[in-house]
Scaffold this motif. Sequence first.
Motif, PDB file in Angstrom:
ATOM      1  N   GLY A 169      43.251  12.277  58.218  1.00 26.40           N
ATOM      2  CA  GLY A 169      44.569  12.780  57.822  1.00 26.40           C
ATOM      3  C   GLY A 169      45.466  11.661  57.317  1.00 26.40           C
ATOM      4  O   GLY A 169      46.099  11.781  56.277  1.00 26.40           O
ATOM      5  N   GLY A 170      45.496  10.560  58.064  1.00 26.90           N
ATOM      6  CA  GLY A 170      46.343   9.436  57.679  1.00 26.90           C
ATOM      7  C   GLY A 170      45.936   8.871  56.338  1.00 26.90           C
ATOM      8  O   GLY A 170      46.774   8.644  55.457  1.00 26.90           O
ATOM      9  N   MET A 204      49.802   4.973  58.507  1.00 27.53           N
ATOM     10  CA  MET A 204      48.732   5.954  58.540  1.00 27.53           C
ATOM     11  C   MET A 204      47.609   5.541  59.471  1.00 27.53           C
ATOM     12  O   MET A 204      46.966   6.381  60.084  1.00 27.53           O
ATOM     13  CB  MET A 204      48.182   6.203  57.135  1.00 27.53           C
ATOM     14  CG  MET A 204      49.181   6.871  56.236  1.00 27.53           C
ATOM     15  SD  MET A 204      50.084   8.168  57.080  1.00 27.53           S
ATOM     16  CE  MET A 204      51.683   8.074  56.329  1.00 27.53           C
ATOM     17  N   TYR A 248      52.278  15.335  62.385  1.00 27.16           N
ATOM     18  CA  TYR A 248      52.131  15.642  60.965  1.00 27.16           C
ATOM     19  C   TYR A 248      53.485  15.821  60.292  1.00 27.16           C
ATOM     20  O   TYR A 248      53.647  15.533  59.114  1.00 27.16           O
ATOM     21  CB  TYR A 248      51.241  16.875  60.779  1.00 27.16           C
ATOM     22  CG  TYR A 248      49.780  16.521  60.741  1.00 27.16           C
ATOM     23  CD1 TYR A 248      49.118  16.168  61.908  1.00 27.16           C
ATOM     24  CD2 TYR A 248      49.076  16.492  59.559  1.00 27.16           C
ATOM     25  CE1 TYR A 248      47.782  15.808  61.889  1.00 27.16           C
ATOM     26  CE2 TYR A 248      47.734  16.136  59.534  1.00 27.16           C
ATOM     27  CZ  TYR A 248      47.102  15.803  60.702  1.00 27.16           C
ATOM     28  OH  TYR A 248      45.779  15.436  60.664  1.00 27.16           O
ATOM     29  N   CYS A 256      46.854  17.108  52.252  1.00 28.91           N
ATOM     30  CA  CYS A 256      47.028  16.123  53.324  1.00 28.91           C
ATOM     31  C   CYS A 256      47.180  16.811  54.678  1.00 28.91           C
ATOM     32  O   CYS A 256      47.290  16.133  55.703  1.00 28.91           O
ATOM     33  CB  CYS A 256      48.238  15.248  53.072  1.00 28.91           C
ATOM     34  SG  CYS A 256      48.049  14.176  51.677  1.00 28.91           S
ATOM     35  N   PHE A 284      46.988  10.115  68.518  1.00 27.59           N
ATOM     36  CA  PHE A 284      46.183  11.291  68.863  1.00 27.59           C
ATOM     37  C   PHE A 284      45.264  11.015  70.055  1.00 27.59           C
ATOM     38  O   PHE A 284      45.100  11.868  70.918  1.00 27.59           O
ATOM     39  CB  PHE A 284      45.374  11.753  67.646  1.00 27.59           C
ATOM     40  CG  PHE A 284      46.171  12.639  66.741  1.00 27.59           C
ATOM     41  CD1 PHE A 284      46.310  13.969  67.034  1.00 27.59           C
ATOM     42  CD2 PHE A 284      46.806  12.135  65.625  1.00 27.59           C
ATOM     43  CE1 PHE A 284      47.064  14.796  66.216  1.00 27.59           C
ATOM     44  CE2 PHE A 284      47.563  12.944  64.809  1.00 27.59           C
ATOM     45  CZ  PHE A 284      47.695  14.278  65.112  1.00 27.59           C
ATOM     46  N   SER A 300      42.123  12.355  62.805  1.00 27.82           N
ATOM     47  CA  SER A 300      43.478  11.848  62.567  1.00 27.82           C
ATOM     48  C   SER A 300      43.455  10.698  61.568  1.00 27.82           C
ATOM     49  O   SER A 300      44.375  10.545  60.769  1.00 27.82           O
ATOM     50  CB  SER A 300      44.141  11.431  63.876  1.00 27.82           C
ATOM     51  OG  SER A 300      43.357  10.497  64.542  1.00 27.82           O
ATOM     52  N   LEU A 301      42.375   9.912  61.608  1.00 29.05           N
ATOM     53  CA  LEU A 301      42.262   8.840  60.619  1.00 29.05           C
ATOM     54  C   LEU A 301      42.112   9.432  59.221  1.00 29.05           C
ATOM     55  O   LEU A 301      42.737   8.971  58.261  1.00 29.05           O
ATOM     56  CB  LEU A 301      41.057   7.960  60.956  1.00 29.05           C
ATOM     57  CG  LEU A 301      40.935   6.678  60.142  1.00 29.05           C
ATOM     58  CD1 LEU A 301      42.090   5.751  60.438  1.00 29.05           C
ATOM     59  CD2 LEU A 301      39.632   5.974  60.419  1.00 29.05           C
ATOM     60  N   GLU A 352      48.015   6.551  63.242  1.00 32.74           N
ATOM     61  CA  GLU A 352      47.841   7.937  63.693  1.00 32.74           C
ATOM     62  C   GLU A 352      46.764   8.091  64.781  1.00 32.74           C
ATOM     63  O   GLU A 352      47.012   8.763  65.782  1.00 32.74           O
ATOM     64  CB  GLU A 352      47.487   8.848  62.519  1.00 32.74           C
ATOM     65  CG  GLU A 352      48.544   8.947  61.446  1.00 32.74           C
ATOM     66  CD  GLU A 352      49.660   9.914  61.778  1.00 32.74           C
ATOM     67  OE1 GLU A 352      49.342  11.041  62.131  1.00 32.74           O
ATOM     68  OE2 GLU A 352      50.826   9.515  61.695  1.00 32.74           O
ATOM     69  N   PRO A 353      45.560   7.503  64.602  1.00 32.85           N
ATOM     70  CA  PRO A 353      44.539   7.725  65.627  1.00 32.85           C
ATOM     71  C   PRO A 353      45.012   7.310  67.017  1.00 32.85           C
ATOM     72  O   PRO A 353      44.675   7.967  68.004  1.00 32.85           O
ATOM     73  CB  PRO A 353      43.367   6.856  65.160  1.00 32.85           C
ATOM     74  CG  PRO A 353      43.544   6.743  63.704  1.00 32.85           C
ATOM     75  CD  PRO A 353      45.014   6.736  63.470  1.00 32.85           C
TER      76      PRO A 353
END
Lengths: 303, 664
Positions: free
Chosen positions: B436-437, A129, A96, B392, A136, B433-434, A132-133
């Motif tokens: 968040g992105g 963006m 983050y 965010c 994680f 997480s998706l 990101e998955p």
Amino acid sequence: MAGFLLIVIAALFFPGVIIRTKSIASGRKGPGVFQPLKDIAVMLRKGSVFSNTTGIMFRMAPAVALATVVVAMLLLPFAENKALISFEGDFIFFAYLLALGKFFMIIGALDTGSSFQGMGASREALFSMIVEPAFFVLLATFAMFTGYTSFSVIFNHFYITGNDYVLIYSIIGAYLFVQIAMVENSRLPVDDPKTHLELTMVHEVMILDHSGFDKALIHTGTYLKFAIYGSLIYNLIVPAGWNTILKIVMFFVVQALFAVVIGITESFRARNKMNKNPKYILTLTSVALIAFMVILILTEKLV
Amino acid sequence: MFNSTFFFIIPLLSLLIFAVPKSLKYYFTLTLLLAGIVLTTLWSYGILAGADEVREYALFFLPYNTGIILTVDALAAFFILVINITVLTGLLYARCYLAPYQQKIEVFRFSVHYFSYIWLWLSMLLVVMLREGIAFLIAWEIMALSSFFLVIFEAEKRNILKTGISYLIQMHIGMFFILIAFLLVNKATGHMGFDALDSYFGLHPNLPVFLLFFTGFAIKAGFIPLHTWLPEAHPAAPSHVSGVMSGVMIKMGIYGMVRILASMQSDLLVTGIIILVISLLSGILGVMMAIVQHDLKKLLAYHSIENIGIIGIGIGLGMTGRALDNQLLSLLGFSGGLLHVLNHSLFKSLLFFNAGSVYRAIHTRNMERMGGLMRKMPWTAILFLTGSLAICGLPPFNGFISEYLIYMGMFTCLPEATLYHSILIIGSIAGLSLIGGLAIFCFTKAFGIVFLGEARSELVGHAREATKGMIIPQLFNVVLIMLIGLGSPLIVKPVFKLAVNIWDLDSQLFTRGSFVSNLSQISLAGGIFIVSLGTLLLYRSYHLSRRAVETGPTWGCGYTAVTPAQQYTATSFASNFNHIAKPVLRSTVLTEKIEEDEIFPGKRRFEFQSDDLFKKKLIDRPVGFVSGLLKKIAVMQTGQIRHYILYAFVFMLLVLLLSLFNII
């Protein structure tokens, strides 16, 4: 502390190695290993030109991005040496925090009011963006594998879990970190830093208007980020229990290899078609999910 | 038993608002609310500080034995705090926001507005304090009605009235579900209300009643696919009302869910999974639909759906933890969800107030006509940026803390999870997480298009910075956001205690774990970040002061006749996302094609629309079907009296025949 210092040292050489690899691969004499650092020195000496349109966001963005990278470095361990700041779930903070830097770079680009930079910002926002998955899911795999939730502890226990298939994770993990680093740092195959047409750029077009000190900050941030991902890869590949001298040597070997891999990829591969990029990046998440499935099999949850 | 006479003087006094002179109406409302807020905050503080477990207050006009009393327990106390903070900042913001209406709008409408505002606040407090079924439903109804009146403040605009009515109808559908659920409980136990749930759930299957309650509360909370009122009603309402509605009113749905979940005793795993899946759906689809909006308030409204999804993920995980008897997962999931309730109320109301300031300055909500507002409204821009960063979930702001807790719940329980649970959890991790992105994508767009670049229309030229009266209440939100973001160990402890209290978890859990030290490490890292950023910026200004600094035009890549119209717009920023999300978003572009033989194309229109898939399928289609059916039946309405007499005759004949054959 060791991790922090080693990353800084590795970052000094990293871009130079990429450049050397590329020039050797293309048969050019090419610049020296320290050329990128000299470039930064030149930028630091120079003055700056700011667009009339821009305001404080444009001026702040590079500093914020660099600050996030520096704090992210504090979270990284080196082998069994704990990171300066280490807590459960520090990788969530790590991801983050880097996203915070991205956020500012994107709005910095939008601050110029240029359609080119808007285009780059939109692309960079989307690409970085949806990656990101993958990060994680990969870290979740590691958490499941080792039973811990912080960088330092995960990497310390990576090779002493007693699981014989640890190599699978090192390989998948290293592969994914390389790919994530490419997306995060806007390199091939997602973005080509050497392209000369603004329409096909992603990251480069975002920073078109930065000059002087700010540009130097941006480049420093990028180099450090490379070394950060290199150090993550190192921690996966090299067991923490090895001899210290050997580990330090291995650290630089891994970083150099990483840089060479980037250089070679950039020499022999074309950039993806722009609208194929999201699919390519989402594939990384699927690879991470496969890694997760593998661990379900190995821990005999999934027969 | 405590006395609550004073509290019940407030509703009576609220009637006086119609008699107070116009210029004093605002201050009258403020005084009343302040008195009530101080009182109820003291009540809830008493609980949260641990002085009492539960406090009960009699309604002064009802005897105690009716069972209709005000009960403040830990959960209610928490929600009272959340309600009070946002309602107060909303009212402070409203003073300057409503000022331009003072001349335009008649006195009576102002009175109704303030009256509804007081009653919205009162009814929300009653909702969280009343346990008896009918009384709860009455408070629930008052909440719907008062917010309806608040939404239709500008009722002379036809679409606002229409939106308001559609909102009212959907709220009643939700209430209908809750009523049925309560009646089922009443039939089985002889009691109606939340206190009867414990005994009901102990003896009967849990899932059907839960689903009824969940549907009812989910309509209020805005879970997809029951969210359709939300993106319509929030933009229609005045901004301080949108802030209160989005910040706290939709959380009443969450409150209701938590109450029900706390009493449930079986079917826990199914419940947890249902909540988790619906929340993930709400989170991901909510943010996806937010990205393609170009109405600023509509974008924020869709983001409320996303954040409700995040809260739901936390609660769903907590339920899963309860089902699996994993106390740690329960604790982290529930407390993450509850903390996000507070966090969201802070930053969402801040963002709605901000959107209001922008609307006040340029009289449009269309982002395509904004741009460059930061130069005109620097304070508003900085506040909006803070809100964006917080929403965010970026450190060092408050949104990060609640998302961190939820993530930690998922990560810590992974190693022990069985196959199906780990698949569930990995799905949630990827989903969160998706979310968040994509939220970052959405808010870089919102902030960048609205506040940065060049003005996209002449409207921006007339913009003025919002008045101090509008900015100061927002600063209050910012302070709380930073406080939770940087001082999380202090704030999270009471929330942990709350979660332990509600779900009877092991009270040693949070002292044994290393949560507090983790959170203080986060604060430390956040502090280091701020210090290093400050140092870097200071050095930067020192460095630049000794170098030549020039200004010039933005680099146009060789093209010199750049106009602001060529900038990236909200639509174009989202176009690459829209491209990959097309199957879900069903966006349409209205434009005329350029013919091949057209060498010099004439003027063209370009319009980008995105339909809410669920609204079309779930609301528009059934409503269209029913109204079509009714239109056909309307053939009978001829307007001729002899036909109506014939109908009456036929009806009587029918009754006669049916009774002849003993059918009725």
